[in-house]
Design a protein around this motif. Structure first.
Motif, PDB file in Angstrom:
ATOM      1  N   ARG A   1     -36.579 -23.031 -48.193  1.00  0.00           N
ATOM      2  CA  ARG A   1     -35.677 -21.901 -47.965  1.00  0.00           C
ATOM      3  C   ARG A   1     -36.274 -20.838 -47.042  1.00  0.00           C
ATOM      4  NH1 ARG A   1     -32.825 -18.548 -52.861  1.00  0.00           N
ATOM      5  NH2 ARG A   1     -31.060 -17.852 -51.625  1.00  0.00           N
ATOM      6  N   GLY A   2     -37.505 -20.471 -47.261  1.00  0.00           N
ATOM      7  CA  GLY A   2     -38.164 -19.459 -46.436  1.00  0.00           C
ATOM      8  C   GLY A   2     -38.293 -19.887 -44.983  1.00  0.00           C
ATOM      9  N   ASP A   3     -38.628 -21.161 -44.758  1.00  0.00           N
ATOM     10  CA  ASP A   3     -38.749 -21.664 -43.396  1.00  0.00           C
ATOM     11  C   ASP A   3     -37.399 -21.638 -42.681  1.00  0.00           C
ATOM     12  OD1 ASP A   3     -41.456 -22.119 -43.758  1.00  0.00           O
ATOM     13  OD2 ASP A   3     -41.162 -24.203 -44.372  1.00  0.00           O
ATOM     14  N   ALA A   4     -36.349 -22.027 -43.389  1.00  0.00           N
ATOM     15  CA  ALA A   4     -35.008 -22.019 -42.790  1.00  0.00           C
ATOM     16  C   ALA A   4     -34.590 -20.599 -42.418  1.00  0.00           C
ATOM     17  CB  ALA A   4     -34.000 -22.630 -43.761  1.00  0.00           C
ATOM     18  N   GLU A   5     -34.860 -19.648 -43.297  1.00  0.00           N
ATOM     19  CA  GLU A   5     -34.510 -18.250 -43.016  1.00  0.00           C
ATOM     20  C   GLU A   5     -35.257 -17.743 -41.781  1.00  0.00           C
ATOM     21  OE1 GLU A   5     -32.596 -15.976 -44.998  1.00  0.00           O
ATOM     22  OE2 GLU A   5     -32.016 -17.424 -46.531  1.00  0.00           O
ATOM     23  N   LYS A   6     -36.535 -18.071 -41.670  1.00  0.00           N
ATOM     24  CA  LYS A   6     -37.329 -17.621 -40.521  1.00  0.00           C
ATOM     25  C   LYS A   6     -36.834 -18.233 -39.216  1.00  0.00           C
ATOM     26  CE  LYS A   6     -41.490 -16.692 -43.145  1.00  0.00           C
ATOM     27  NZ  LYS A   6     -42.857 -17.122 -43.468  1.00  0.00           N
ATOM     28  N   LEU A   7     -36.463 -19.511 -39.248  1.00  0.00           N
ATOM     29  CA  LEU A   7     -35.976 -20.158 -38.028  1.00  0.00           C
ATOM     30  C   LEU A   7     -34.630 -19.574 -37.585  1.00  0.00           C
ATOM     31  CD1 LEU A   7     -36.971 -23.849 -38.745  1.00  0.00           C
ATOM     32  CD2 LEU A   7     -37.861 -22.388 -36.934  1.00  0.00           C
ATOM     33  N   ILE A   8     -33.754 -19.293 -38.519  1.00  0.00           N
ATOM     34  CA  ILE A   8     -32.464 -18.696 -38.165  1.00  0.00           C
ATOM     35  C   ILE A   8     -32.676 -17.296 -37.614  1.00  0.00           C
ATOM     36  CG2 ILE A   8     -30.250 -17.886 -39.067  1.00  0.00           C
ATOM     37  CD1 ILE A   8     -30.343 -20.297 -40.993  1.00  0.00           C
ATOM     38  N   SER A   9     -33.601 -16.543 -38.194  1.00  0.00           N
ATOM     39  CA  SER A   9     -33.903 -15.204 -37.675  1.00  0.00           C
ATOM     40  C   SER A   9     -34.471 -15.280 -36.270  1.00  0.00           C
ATOM     41  CB  SER A   9     -34.894 -14.491 -38.590  1.00  0.00           C
ATOM     42  OG  SER A   9     -34.317 -14.222 -39.831  1.00  0.00           O
ATOM     43  N   LEU A  10     -35.301 -16.285 -36.007  1.00  0.00           N
ATOM     44  CA  LEU A  10     -35.860 -16.480 -34.669  1.00  0.00           C
ATOM     45  C   LEU A  10     -34.744 -16.762 -33.658  1.00  0.00           C
ATOM     46  CD1 LEU A  10     -38.437 -16.901 -32.911  1.00  0.00           C
ATOM     47  CD2 LEU A  10     -38.277 -19.309 -33.525  1.00  0.00           C
ATOM     48  N   ALA A  11     -33.804 -17.625 -34.025  1.00  0.00           N
ATOM     49  CA  ALA A  11     -32.688 -17.939 -33.135  1.00  0.00           C
ATOM     50  C   ALA A  11     -31.792 -16.730 -32.926  1.00  0.00           C
ATOM     51  CB  ALA A  11     -31.876 -19.102 -33.703  1.00  0.00           C
ATOM     52  N   LYS A  12     -31.599 -15.955 -33.971  1.00  0.00           N
ATOM     53  CA  LYS A  12     -30.741 -14.771 -33.890  1.00  0.00           C
ATOM     54  C   LYS A  12     -31.359 -13.700 -32.999  1.00  0.00           C
ATOM     55  CE  LYS A  12     -30.399 -11.775 -37.240  1.00  0.00           C
ATOM     56  NZ  LYS A  12     -30.092 -11.076 -38.494  1.00  0.00           N
ATOM     57  N   ARG A  13     -32.662 -13.481 -33.132  1.00  0.00           N
ATOM     58  CA  ARG A  13     -33.348 -12.462 -32.334  1.00  0.00           C
ATOM     59  C   ARG A  13     -33.402 -12.814 -30.855  1.00  0.00           C
ATOM     60  NH1 ARG A  13     -37.476 -12.581 -36.307  1.00  0.00           N
ATOM     61  NH2 ARG A  13     -38.719 -13.722 -34.804  1.00  0.00           N
ATOM     62  N   SER A  14     -33.417 -14.104 -30.520  1.00  0.00           N
ATOM     63  CA  SER A  14     -33.513 -14.497 -29.117  1.00  0.00           C
ATOM     64  C   SER A  14     -32.172 -14.411 -28.396  1.00  0.00           C
ATOM     65  CB  SER A  14     -34.068 -15.917 -29.009  1.00  0.00           C
ATOM     66  OG  SER A  14     -33.123 -16.842 -29.473  1.00  0.00           O
ATOM     67  N   GLU A  15     -31.108 -14.160 -29.139  1.00  0.00           N
ATOM     68  CA  GLU A  15     -29.759 -14.047 -28.550  1.00  0.00           C
ATOM     69  C   GLU A  15     -29.699 -12.864 -27.582  1.00  0.00           C
ATOM     70  OE1 GLU A  15     -25.885 -15.487 -28.199  1.00  0.00           O
ATOM     71  OE2 GLU A  15     -27.480 -16.295 -29.407  1.00  0.00           O
ATOM     72  N   GLY A  16     -29.350 -13.132 -26.316  1.00  0.00           N
ATOM     73  CA  GLY A  16     -29.175 -12.080 -25.327  1.00  0.00           C
ATOM     74  C   GLY A  16     -30.470 -11.543 -24.738  1.00  0.00           C
ATOM     75  N   LYS A  17     -31.571 -12.253 -24.919  1.00  0.00           N
ATOM     76  CA  LYS A  17     -32.860 -11.807 -24.385  1.00  0.00           C
ATOM     77  C   LYS A  17     -33.101 -12.411 -23.013  1.00  0.00           C
ATOM     78  CE  LYS A  17     -34.328  -9.672 -28.121  1.00  0.00           C
ATOM     79  NZ  LYS A  17     -34.991  -8.454 -28.311  1.00  0.00           N
TER      80      LYS A  17
ATOM     81  N   HIS B   1     -39.429 -19.364 -25.010  1.00  0.00           N
ATOM     82  CA  HIS B   1     -40.544 -19.258 -25.948  1.00  0.00           C
ATOM     83  C   HIS B   1     -40.066 -19.442 -27.391  1.00  0.00           C
ATOM     84  CE1 HIS B   1     -44.338 -18.014 -27.624  1.00  0.00           C
ATOM     85  NE2 HIS B   1     -43.740 -17.044 -28.305  1.00  0.00           N
ATOM     86  N   ALA B   2     -38.952 -18.819 -27.736  1.00  0.00           N
ATOM     87  CA  ALA B   2     -38.411 -18.950 -29.090  1.00  0.00           C
ATOM     88  C   ALA B   2     -37.999 -20.389 -29.372  1.00  0.00           C
ATOM     89  CB  ALA B   2     -37.220 -18.011 -29.268  1.00  0.00           C
ATOM     90  N   ARG B   3     -37.394 -21.061 -28.394  1.00  0.00           N
ATOM     91  CA  ARG B   3     -36.996 -22.465 -28.569  1.00  0.00           C
ATOM     92  C   ARG B   3     -38.214 -23.354 -28.794  1.00  0.00           C
ATOM     93  NH1 ARG B   3     -32.069 -24.999 -27.303  1.00  0.00           N
ATOM     94  NH2 ARG B   3     -30.495 -23.509 -26.681  1.00  0.00           N
ATOM     95  N   ARG B   4     -39.268 -23.086 -28.037  1.00  0.00           N
ATOM     96  CA  ARG B   4     -40.481 -23.897 -28.191  1.00  0.00           C
ATOM     97  C   ARG B   4     -41.123 -23.683 -29.551  1.00  0.00           C
ATOM     98  NH1 ARG B   4     -42.858 -23.265 -22.048  1.00  0.00           N
ATOM     99  NH2 ARG B   4     -41.435 -24.791 -21.141  1.00  0.00           N
ATOM    100  N   LEU B   5     -41.108 -22.454 -30.030  1.00  0.00           N
ATOM    101  CA  LEU B   5     -41.622 -22.198 -31.375  1.00  0.00           C
ATOM    102  C   LEU B   5     -40.805 -22.945 -32.424  1.00  0.00           C
ATOM    103  CD1 LEU B   5     -42.370 -18.365 -31.276  1.00  0.00           C
ATOM    104  CD2 LEU B   5     -44.025 -20.221 -31.354  1.00  0.00           C
TER     105      LEU B   5
END
Length: 97
Positions: free
Chosen positions: A15-31, A38-42
């Motif tokens: 659960r924690g890993d899934a939450e972190k990955l979704i947050s990473l995808a959300k933060r990279s929106e519009g950057k 970089h976010a995709r590679r992570l």
């Protein structure tokens, strides 16, 4: 299908890993493009599957753009028949039916 039936211990571990990955995808929106790459590679380093990473950044990131957190939920199903391990359903909130 954005949901999985598994044991309670595995669901809580993932659960924690899934939450972190979704947050990473959300933060990279519009950057900037370099930040998105970089976010995709992570994410791909953790996921090991480019198709899942593609869905994460193209579908899930924009879907949870306005949500501050809490992207997953756990439903208790009951004990498994063979070893009585507690079984749960781990799913994304606001998922498409």
């Amino acid at each position: 299908h954005e949901r999985i039936e598994t044991t309670e211990a595995k669901a809580k571990a993932v659960r924690g890993d899934a939450e972190k990955l979704i947050s990473l995808a959300k933060r990279s929106e519009g950057k900037e493009p370099a930040q998105v790459v970089h976010a995709r590679r992570l994410a791909e380093k953790t996921l090991l599957n480019k198709d899942v990473a593609k869905k994460l950044f193209e579908t899930l990131g924009p879907r949870y753009k306005e949500r501050p957190g809490g992207y997953t939920r756990i439903y208790k199903v009951g004990p498994r028949l063979d070893d009585a391990a507690p079984v749960v359903i781990l799913e994304l909130v606001d998922r498409e039916a």
